[in-house]
Scaffold this motif. Structure first.
Motif, PDB file in Angstrom:
ATOM      1  N   PRO A   5     -86.442 -53.814 123.096  1.00  0.00           N
ATOM      2  CA  PRO A   5     -87.602 -54.334 122.364  1.00  0.00           C
ATOM      3  C   PRO A   5     -88.116 -53.380 121.295  1.00  0.00           C
ATOM      4  CG  PRO A   5     -87.899 -54.604 124.737  1.00  0.00           C
ATOM      5  CD  PRO A   5     -86.701 -53.731 124.544  1.00  0.00           C
ATOM      6  N   TRP A   6     -88.108 -52.081 121.590  1.00  0.00           N
ATOM      7  CA  TRP A   6     -88.641 -51.110 120.629  1.00  0.00           C
ATOM      8  C   TRP A   6     -87.696 -50.942 119.452  1.00  0.00           C
ATOM      9  CZ3 TRP A   6     -93.443 -50.619 121.822  1.00  0.00           C
ATOM     10  CH2 TRP A   6     -93.828 -50.767 123.157  1.00  0.00           C
ATOM     11  N   SER A   7     -86.413 -50.963 119.718  1.00  0.00           N
ATOM     12  CA  SER A   7     -85.445 -50.906 118.629  1.00  0.00           C
ATOM     13  C   SER A   7     -85.573 -52.139 117.741  1.00  0.00           C
ATOM     14  CB  SER A   7     -84.023 -50.810 119.206  1.00  0.00           C
ATOM     15  OG  SER A   7     -83.061 -50.855 118.186  1.00  0.00           O
ATOM     16  N   PHE A   8     -85.689 -53.308 118.375  1.00  0.00           N
ATOM     17  CA  PHE A   8     -85.843 -54.559 117.626  1.00  0.00           C
ATOM     18  C   PHE A   8     -87.113 -54.519 116.781  1.00  0.00           C
ATOM     19  CE2 PHE A   8     -87.061 -58.932 116.963  1.00  0.00           C
ATOM     20  CZ  PHE A   8     -85.860 -59.612 116.787  1.00  0.00           C
ATOM     21  N   LEU A   9     -88.190 -54.049 117.377  1.00  0.00           N
ATOM     22  CA  LEU A   9     -89.473 -53.998 116.692  1.00  0.00           C
ATOM     23  C   LEU A   9     -89.420 -53.087 115.475  1.00  0.00           C
ATOM     24  CD1 LEU A   9     -92.334 -55.152 117.105  1.00  0.00           C
ATOM     25  CD2 LEU A   9     -92.880 -53.110 118.423  1.00  0.00           C
ATOM     26  N   ARG A  10     -88.891 -51.895 115.631  1.00  0.00           N
ATOM     27  CA  ARG A  10     -88.828 -50.947 114.527  1.00  0.00           C
ATOM     28  C   ARG A  10     -87.939 -51.471 113.404  1.00  0.00           C
ATOM     29  NH1 ARG A  10     -88.875 -47.221 118.638  1.00  0.00           N
ATOM     30  NH2 ARG A  10     -86.631 -47.220 118.744  1.00  0.00           N
ATOM     31  N   LYS A  11     -86.785 -52.018 113.784  1.00  0.00           N
ATOM     32  CA  LYS A  11     -85.866 -52.498 112.757  1.00  0.00           C
ATOM     33  C   LYS A  11     -86.428 -53.701 111.996  1.00  0.00           C
ATOM     34  CE  LYS A  11     -81.471 -50.864 114.663  1.00  0.00           C
ATOM     35  NZ  LYS A  11     -80.118 -51.258 115.162  1.00  0.00           N
ATOM     36  N   LEU A  12     -87.103 -54.589 112.711  1.00  0.00           N
ATOM     37  CA  LEU A  12     -87.659 -55.761 112.040  1.00  0.00           C
ATOM     38  C   LEU A  12     -88.789 -55.369 111.100  1.00  0.00           C
ATOM     39  CD1 LEU A  12     -87.647 -58.782 111.625  1.00  0.00           C
ATOM     40  CD2 LEU A  12     -89.076 -59.042 113.643  1.00  0.00           C
ATOM     41  N   LEU A  13     -89.677 -54.470 111.528  1.00  0.00           N
ATOM     42  CA  LEU A  13     -90.746 -54.014 110.646  1.00  0.00           C
ATOM     43  C   LEU A  13     -90.185 -53.287 109.432  1.00  0.00           C
ATOM     44  CD1 LEU A  13     -93.419 -52.746 113.204  1.00  0.00           C
ATOM     45  CD2 LEU A  13     -93.484 -54.834 111.836  1.00  0.00           C
ATOM     46  N   ALA A  14     -88.989 -52.715 109.568  1.00  0.00           N
ATOM     47  CA  ALA A  14     -88.330 -52.036 108.449  1.00  0.00           C
ATOM     48  C   ALA A  14     -87.412 -52.965 107.665  1.00  0.00           C
ATOM     49  CB  ALA A  14     -87.530 -50.838 108.964  1.00  0.00           C
ATOM     50  N   LEU A  15     -87.481 -54.279 107.953  1.00  0.00           N
ATOM     51  CA  LEU A  15     -86.722 -55.308 107.215  1.00  0.00           C
ATOM     52  C   LEU A  15     -85.215 -55.127 107.340  1.00  0.00           C
ATOM     53  CD1 LEU A  15     -88.878 -55.531 103.951  1.00  0.00           C
ATOM     54  CD2 LEU A  15     -88.897 -57.068 105.911  1.00  0.00           C
ATOM     55  N   ASN A  16     -84.767 -54.631 108.488  1.00  0.00           N
ATOM     56  CA  ASN A  16     -83.330 -54.450 108.711  1.00  0.00           C
ATOM     57  C   ASN A  16     -82.708 -55.803 109.069  1.00  0.00           C
ATOM     58  OD1 ASN A  16     -80.738 -53.870 109.863  1.00  0.00           O
ATOM     59  ND2 ASN A  16     -81.402 -51.758 110.182  1.00  0.00           N
ATOM     60  N   SER A  17     -81.846 -56.321 108.199  1.00  0.00           N
ATOM     61  CA  SER A  17     -81.275 -57.652 108.386  1.00  0.00           C
ATOM     62  C   SER A  17     -80.282 -57.716 109.536  1.00  0.00           C
ATOM     63  CB  SER A  17     -80.586 -58.112 107.091  1.00  0.00           C
ATOM     64  OG  SER A  17     -79.579 -57.195 106.712  1.00  0.00           O
ATOM     65  N   GLU A  18     -79.911 -56.553 110.110  1.00  0.00           N
ATOM     66  CA  GLU A  18     -78.987 -56.533 111.235  1.00  0.00           C
ATOM     67  C   GLU A  18     -79.715 -56.384 112.565  1.00  0.00           C
ATOM     68  OE1 GLU A  18     -75.971 -53.603 110.599  1.00  0.00           O
ATOM     69  OE2 GLU A  18     -74.835 -54.927 109.266  1.00  0.00           O
ATOM     70  N   VAL A  19     -81.019 -56.642 112.568  1.00  0.00           N
ATOM     71  CA  VAL A  19     -81.820 -56.441 113.771  1.00  0.00           C
ATOM     72  C   VAL A  19     -81.341 -57.323 114.916  1.00  0.00           C
ATOM     73  CG1 VAL A  19     -83.531 -58.140 113.007  1.00  0.00           C
ATOM     74  CG2 VAL A  19     -84.181 -56.401 114.660  1.00  0.00           C
ATOM     75  N   ARG A  20     -80.765 -58.488 114.615  1.00  0.00           N
ATOM     76  CA  ARG A  20     -80.323 -59.384 115.684  1.00  0.00           C
ATOM     77  C   ARG A  20     -78.996 -58.951 116.290  1.00  0.00           C
ATOM     78  NH1 ARG A  20     -80.914 -65.051 112.525  1.00  0.00           N
ATOM     79  NH2 ARG A  20     -79.590 -63.846 111.121  1.00  0.00           N
ATOM     80  N   ASN A  21     -78.381 -57.915 115.727  1.00  0.00           N
ATOM     81  CA  ASN A  21     -77.091 -57.433 116.239  1.00  0.00           C
ATOM     82  C   ASN A  21     -77.243 -56.114 116.991  1.00  0.00           C
ATOM     83  OD1 ASN A  21     -75.702 -59.595 115.079  1.00  0.00           O
ATOM     84  ND2 ASN A  21     -75.523 -58.543 113.117  1.00  0.00           N
ATOM     85  N   THR A  22     -78.424 -55.865 117.513  1.00  0.00           N
ATOM     86  CA  THR A  22     -78.669 -54.620 118.254  1.00  0.00           C
ATOM     87  C   THR A  22     -77.796 -54.558 119.499  1.00  0.00           C
ATOM     88  OG1 THR A  22     -80.934 -54.594 117.473  1.00  0.00           O
ATOM     89  CG2 THR A  22     -80.429 -53.231 119.376  1.00  0.00           C
ATOM     90  N   THR A  23     -77.155 -53.411 119.712  1.00  0.00           N
ATOM     91  CA  THR A  23     -76.268 -53.237 120.866  1.00  0.00           C
ATOM     92  C   THR A  23     -76.659 -51.991 121.650  1.00  0.00           C
ATOM     93  OG1 THR A  23     -74.688 -52.005 119.496  1.00  0.00           O
ATOM     94  CG2 THR A  23     -74.340 -54.380 119.710  1.00  0.00           C
ATOM     95  N   LEU A  24     -76.174 -51.932 122.872  1.00  0.00           N
ATOM     96  CA  LEU A  24     -76.433 -50.784 123.736  1.00  0.00           C
ATOM     97  C   LEU A  24     -75.291 -49.790 123.664  1.00  0.00           C
ATOM     98  CD1 LEU A  24     -77.703 -52.496 127.013  1.00  0.00           C
ATOM     99  CD2 LEU A  24     -79.080 -51.439 125.236  1.00  0.00           C
TER     100      LEU A  24
END
Length: 911
Positions: free
Chosen positions: A96-115
Motif C-alpha cells: 500500500p505504501w509503495s502504491f501510494l507514493r508512486k501514485l502521488l508521484a504520477l508513476n504510470s507503472e504503479v499498477r505493476n508493483t511487485t515484491l
C-alpha cells in the motif's frame, strides 16, 4: 429468422429444435413471469466468505488499523527514509505504501508493483541496505551481476492491483481519496465510481472523491469555431457506454475496452487494468462489484484518425458477474445509452436476469464466443431476447476467432459513434449519484459534515454574480486600499520621491499617509461573506473545515471557468507564451477570485489593527482580530497552501505573515527545525506541477484556476527520519510565474518581480529555477541572486530545464549542459552590468554551479498529445531523481543550515 447481414454476427440463428430444447419447451417460453424479482435479487450466498476475504486482505496489507482511523493526505505526504529510495516492496504490507507514493508521484507503472520474493520477509532493513546507489555497488564478475538481477526482479505478487486499490481507498479519508483519483486521472487510469465493501455490502458512490478531477476537450459549437472546454468531471454530461460480464466470458472485457478507446493504429493504452497485464493475473479477492469509468475526450487534432470519437463519451466497466452485483449493474442500465454484455453462455438464469431489463430505453448488445458456450441453448434464448429487449441481430456480436479482434474492435467503435450521435441521454456523475441513492447505494457526499460545509459555501457564493464587483464591494480592504498602502510602505523604504523635502520630513508625511489609510481600513467590518468564511475555517470539526475549504475551492474555480474566455491555443500543454509584455500581463494576471482573497482580507483586518496599536491609536485590549493568525496557522499545519505575497502588489503583509509564523512557533513546541525549498521560473514552465509531483502537494497549476502570488506549504518529516535529515519540517514555497526574457528587464513590474524572487530565495535553503530555455530565464531571479549575495545569503541552486516541446527530444549530454550554463552566465553578466557592478559576476561563481550536479533535464510531461495523453514515465522518474538528490543534499549538509521559525520571522522582516 433472417441473418443480421454482418460478418461479425456469425451464423443465422435457427428456429429449429434439438435435444437441448426438450426441457426448455416445458418452461414458460416468454420468460417474463417472476423475472423482475429474480433479476433484482442481490446474490449474497457467500457473504461470510466475502467478509473473511476483506479482513484477510486488510491483515495481509497491514491496513487493519486504518479501517477506522483513516489515512490522510498528511500521512501520505510525510517525508521519510523511503522518500529517498525507489525500493520495490519486500512484503505485502509494503504494497500500500509503495502504491501510494508512486501514485502521488504520477508513476504510470504503479499498477505493476511487485515484491522481492527471494529476500527474507521479516527483514526489511536488509532490503533497504541492499538498495544502494549504483556507484556504491561493487559489481564483481558477470555472474554476480546476473545473480543480483535475478534476485531483484523476481516478482511474486499475491494480490490483484484492483484489490490493492480498493483496500487503499477503503482505508483513506475523503480528501486522500480525492487526491488519489486526481492522480489516477492524470495517469489516464479508469477511475473507481462505485467502491465495493464486501463486508457490509454498503457500497459507496464516490461523488466527492471525483470532484477534483477536471476534463478538457475540444468543443465544436453549431456553426461556430472549435473552442477549448474545461469542466469538472462530475458536472460534465456525456453518453455512458457500459460493459459488463454475465456468467463466464472468454473475452477480456477490460482489454477490449482499452482497444475500443484507442485509435486503431496505436498500441492500446491500459485505461482499465486487465488480466493480460503481468500484475493483474491474480484472481480478485475484494474488488468484484467495483464500477470503474474512463472518459474519452477528443483532442481536436487536424490529423485524420486521431480522434476515435467525435464527442466526449464515458465508458463504464463493472468488475465481477452481473448476477452477483445487480445493484451496481442496475445503476449502469438506468444511466447508460448502451450496455454491452459479454458472456459465453445464456442459460435460464441469465435469460431471466436479462428479461428483467425489459422496458428500458437503453440499447443492449451481446458479445459472444461461439466456441466456448452451449451453442444451441444460446441460440434459443437469443431468439426470445430479441423481442424482450427490443434488439435486432445487429446487437449480437460474435468474435469468431482469435484473429478477429481488430474487426470486432472496429465494429464496436462504429456502434459507439452511432450511439453518441443519436444519444438523447447524456448524464453527469451528479445525475448518477441521484440514481445511486434510489438504488440504495451510499454516496460519500451525503455525510453531515460535507452537507453543512456545502450549505455554508453556498451562502457565500450565492452573492457572487460579478467577480470584480464582489471584490470591490465585499472585500473592501483589498484592491486600491491595499495597493495604496503597499506603495507607501515601499516608498518608506526607498525614499525615491522625496524631492526637495528633507528625508525626516518626507518620512513623517508618509507615515501620516499610511496611518490615514490604515484608519480608513479599520472603519470597516467583515461582510456577510467574510463572516461565513471565518466561521467555516474556525469550525472545531477538522473534517467539516476540510470540506468547507474543498467546497470553496471547487465553487470558486467553477465560477472562474464559466466566466473565462479561453483561446484555442491556450491548451499548449505547459508551454510559456513569450510575446509582448502587455500580452503577457493579461495572461499572467487575470481577474480571479479564490480562497486566498478571503484569507488576504483577514490579513488586512489584522494588519490595520496591529498598525493602529503600534501607532498608539488603539489600545491592545481593543483588538478584535488577534485570533485570525491562529486560524491561519491551523490551516498551514493541516497542509493548506497559504499566501506569502500578493502578486498584484508584490508586497508582503509583514505583520500578518510574521504573526502566523509566531503562532506556528507557539503551536510546534521545541523550536522545530525548518528546511525551506522554493521554486522560481517563467510562467508556464511547470513549476507547480513539478512540486506537486515531487511532494504530493496541491499547488494550483496553469491548467486550473491559477492564483499568481507566492504560496507556502508545510510538509512534516517522520520522527524516525528527523535526526538523519536534520530537520523536522520542509517548508515549500511556490512563487508566481515571472516574466522571462531580456525584454522584461525594465519598469515597475520588473522591480516587483525582483522583490518576489528576492523573498522566495532569501527565505530558502534550496532554490529550484525552472526554465524551458536559457533565454527564458527570468532576469528578476538573476537580479535576486546578486542582491542576496550582498547580504551574504545565496541558497543552494538547482537549475531544471523542462522539455516543453510537442515531440520527443534527445536527452542533453554534458556538453549541452555546459553550453546552457554559459548562456546563463552571459545573462548574469548582463544583469550585473544593469546593477553597475564593477566586479564581473557569473551564475557559476555565485552559486557554484556544476553542470553535472546542478543542472537537471526533465522530459516532457505528457506521453502523447493531451487530453488523452498520460503523464510520461520519463517525467516521473526524472522528478523522483531530482527529489532524491535534494533530500540527499539536505541530509549531507550541502545546503545552508536549517532554520527555526524565529529565524524565519527575522528573515521576512529583513527581506
Amino acid at each position: 429468422m433472417a441473418s443480421a447481414g454482418h460478418s461479425d454476427l456469425g451464423e443465422v440463428v435457427p428456429e429449429g429444435k434439438d435435444s437441448e430444447t426438450t426441457q426448455a419447451e416445458q418452461e414458460n417460453t416468454d420468460g417474463t413471469e417472476g423475472a423482475q424479482e429474480n433479476g433484482q435479487a442481490i446474490v449474497a450466498d457467500f457473504l461470510t466468505e466475502e467478509r473473511s476475504r476483506l479482513q484477510e486482505t486488510m491483515l495481509l496489507l497491514g491496513l487493519e488499523t486504518y479501517c477506522n482511523r483513516k489515512l490522510s493526505l498528511q500521512d501520505a505526504r510525510q517525508i521519510s527514509f523511503d522518500s529517498m529510495k525507489n525500493w520495490a516492496p519486500q512484503v505485502p504490507s509494503d504494497l500500500p505504501w509503495s502504491f501510494l507514493r508512486k501514485l502521488l508521484a504520477l508513476n504510470s507503472e504503479v499498477r505493476n508493483t511487485t515484491l522481492l520474493s527471494d529476500l527474507p520477509q521479516d527483514d526489511r532493513t536488509g532490503e533497504k541496505e541492499m538498495q544502494m546507489d549504483e556507484q556504491e555497488i561493487y559489481w564483481g564478475t558477470s555472474e554476480d551481476i546476473y545473480s543480483l538481477t535475478e534476485l531483484v526482479t523476481t516478482p511474486d505478487v499475491p494480490l490483484n492491483p484492483l484489490d490493492l486499490l480498493c483496500a487503499l481507498l477503503l482505508c483513506s479519508d475523503n480528501f486522500l481519496q480525492q487526491e488519489l483519483l486526481v492522480k489516477m486521472s492524470l495517469c489516464q487510469f479508469a477511475l473507481p465510481v462505485v467502491l465495493p465493501d464486501s463486508e457490509s455490502q454498503n457500497h459507496t458512490f464516490l461523488l466527492w472523491a471525483l470532484r477534483g478531477v477536471m476534463r478538457t476537450w475540444w468543443w465544436q459549437s453549431p456553426g461556430g469555431p472549435r473552442t477549448l472546454r474545461e469542466e469538472s468531471l462530475v458536472l460534465t454530461r456525456v453518453p455512458i457506454i457500459s460493459f459488463a460480464r454475465m456468467d463466464i466470458s472468454s473475452h477480456s472485457k477490460s482489454h477490449l475496452l482499452n482497444a475500443v478507446m484507442s485509435p486503431c493504429h496505436h498500441q492500446p493504452h491500459d485505461y482499465f487494468c486487465h488480466r493480460e497485464m503481468p500484475s493483474a493475473a491474480n484472481a480478485r479477492e475484494i474488488a468484484d462489484g467495483l464500477v470503474e469509468m474512463s472518459w474519452y475526450s477528443p483532442g481536436g487534432s487536424s490529423k485524420e484518425n486521431t480522434d476515435v470519437f467525435p464527442e466526449p463519451v464515458a465508458f463504464a466497466n463493472l468488475r465481477g458477474e452481473i448476477g452477483s452485483h445487480w445493484q451496481q449493474f442496475k445503476l449502469l442500465t438506468e444511466m447508460s445509452s448502451a450496455v454491452f454484455i459479454l458472456t459465453d453462455n445464456i442459460g435460464q438464469k441469465e435469460y431471466e436476469l436479462l428479461c428483467s431489463l425489459s422496458g428500458s430505453t437503453t440499447r443492449y448488445y451481446l458479445i459472444l464466443s461461439p466456441y466456448r458456450g452451449k451453442r444451441n441453448a444460446n441460440l434459443r434464448f437469443l431468439n426470445k431476447l430479441v423481442s424482450v429487449l427490443q434488439m435486432d441481430y445487429s446487437h449480437v456480436l460474435v468474435k469468431v476467432s482469435s484473429t478477429d479482434s481488430k474487426r470486432l474492435v472496429k465494429r464496436l467503435q462504429a456502434i459507439v459513434v452511432n450511439v453518441i450521435k443519436s444519444a438523447s441521454r447524456k448524464v453527469s456523475l451528479e445525475d448518477m449519484a441521484e440514481t445511486a441513492r434510489t438504488l440504495g447505494l451510499k454516496v460519500d457526499e451525503d455525510c453531515e459534515e460535507c452537507q453543512k460545509a456545502r450549505e455554508r459555501v453556498e451562502k457565500i457564493t450565492q452573492d457572487i454574480k460579478d467577480v470584480e464587483l464582489y471584490k470591490r464591494e465585499k472585500l473592501w480592504l483589498q484592491g486600491d486600499p491595499w495597493r495604496n498602502i503597499a506603495q507607501v510602505e515601499k516608498e518608506l523604504c526607498r525614499l525615491q520621491r522625496a524631492g526637495d523635502s528633507s528625508p525626516e520630513k518626507y518620512k513623517s508625511e508618509l507615515r501620516q499617509r499610511l496611518l490615514t489609510l490604515r484608519m480608513h481600513q479599520n472603519r470597516y467590518e467583515p461582510g456577510c461573506g467574510m463572516q461565513e468564511f471565518i466561521k467555516g475555517i474556525a469550525n472545531p470539526s477538522l473534517v467539516e473545515k476540510q470540506f468547507f475549504l474543498g467546497w470553496m475551492k471547487l465553487k470558486l474555480e467553477e465560477m472562474a471557468r464559466q466566466s473565462r474566455r479561453q483561446p484555442p491555443e491556450a491548451f499548449a500543454t505547459l508551454g510559456p507564451k513569450h510575446s509582448q509584455p502587455a500580452e503577457l500581463s493579461e495572461q499572467l494576471w487575470p481577474a480571479s477570485l479564490g480562497v486566498e482573497h478571503f484569507l488576504r482580507e483577514m490579513g488586512q483586518f489584522y494588519e490595520a489593527e496591529c498598525y493602529l496599536v503600534e501607532a498608539g491609536k488603539m489600545a491592545e485590549s481593543q483588538k478584535r482580530f488577534t485570533h485570525f493568525v491562529g486560524l491561519a496557522s491551523e490551516l498551514v499545519l493541516s497542509g493548506f497552501p497559504l499566501e506569502l505575497m500578493d502578486r498584484g502588489t508584490c508586497c508582503v503583509p509583514l505583520r500578518w505573515v510574521t504573526g502566523i509564523l509566531r503562532e506556528l512557533h507557539a503551536r510546534l513546541e521545541g523550536r522545530p527545525r525548518l528546511l525551506v525549498l522554493s521554486v522560481l521560473g517563467a510562467e508556464g514552465t511547470g513549476k507547480s506541477t513539478l512540486l506537486n509531483t515531487m511532494f504530493g502537494l496541491q499547488f494550483a497549476t496553469s491548467r486550473s484556476y491559477k492564483p499568481h502570488g507566492t504560496f507556502m506549504q508545510l510538509i512534516s518529516v517522520t520522527e524516525d527520519f528527523r535526526q538523519d535529515l536534520g530537520c523536522d519540517f520542509i517548508l515549500v514555497i511556490d512563487s508566481g510565474g515571472l516574466t522571462g526574457g531580456a525584454t522584461a528587464a525594465r519598469g515597475e513590474r520588473y522591480e516587483l518581480e525582483v522583490s518576489l524572487a528576492t523573498l522566495a530565495m532569501g527565505l530558502s535553503n534550496i532554490t529550484v529555477v525552472s526554465m524551458a530555455e536559457a533565454k527564458d530565464t527570468p532576469l528578476a531571479a538573476l537580479h535576486a541572486f546578486l542582491k542576496l549575495e550582498k547580504l551574504g545569503h545565496v541558497p543552494n541552486c538547482q537549475l531544471v530545464s523542462q522539455d516543453l516541446s510537442d515531440g520527443p527530444v534527445p536527452r542533453p549530454n554534458l556538453r549541452d549542459r555546459k553550453q546552457l550554463l554559459e548562456q546563463l552566465n552571459d545573462l548574469s553578466k548582463a544583469v550585473a552590468e544593469m546593477e553597475k557592478q564593477e566586479k564581473e559576476r557569473t551564475l557559476s561563481k555565485m552559486v557554484l554551479c556544476d553542470p553535472e550536479k546542478h543542472i537537471w533535464h526533465i522530459p516532457r510531461l505528457w506521453h502523447g498529445v493531451p487530453p488523452m495523453a498520460p503523464v510520461s514515465l520519463g517525467y516521473c522518474e526524472a522528478v523522483f531523481e531530482l527529489k532524491r538528490c535534494l533530500l540527499e543534499n539536505i541530509r549531507n549538509g550541502v545546503c545552508h543550515q536549517h532554520r527555526d521559525i524565529v529565524h524565519l520571522v527575522e528573515l521576512v522582516g529583513r527581506l
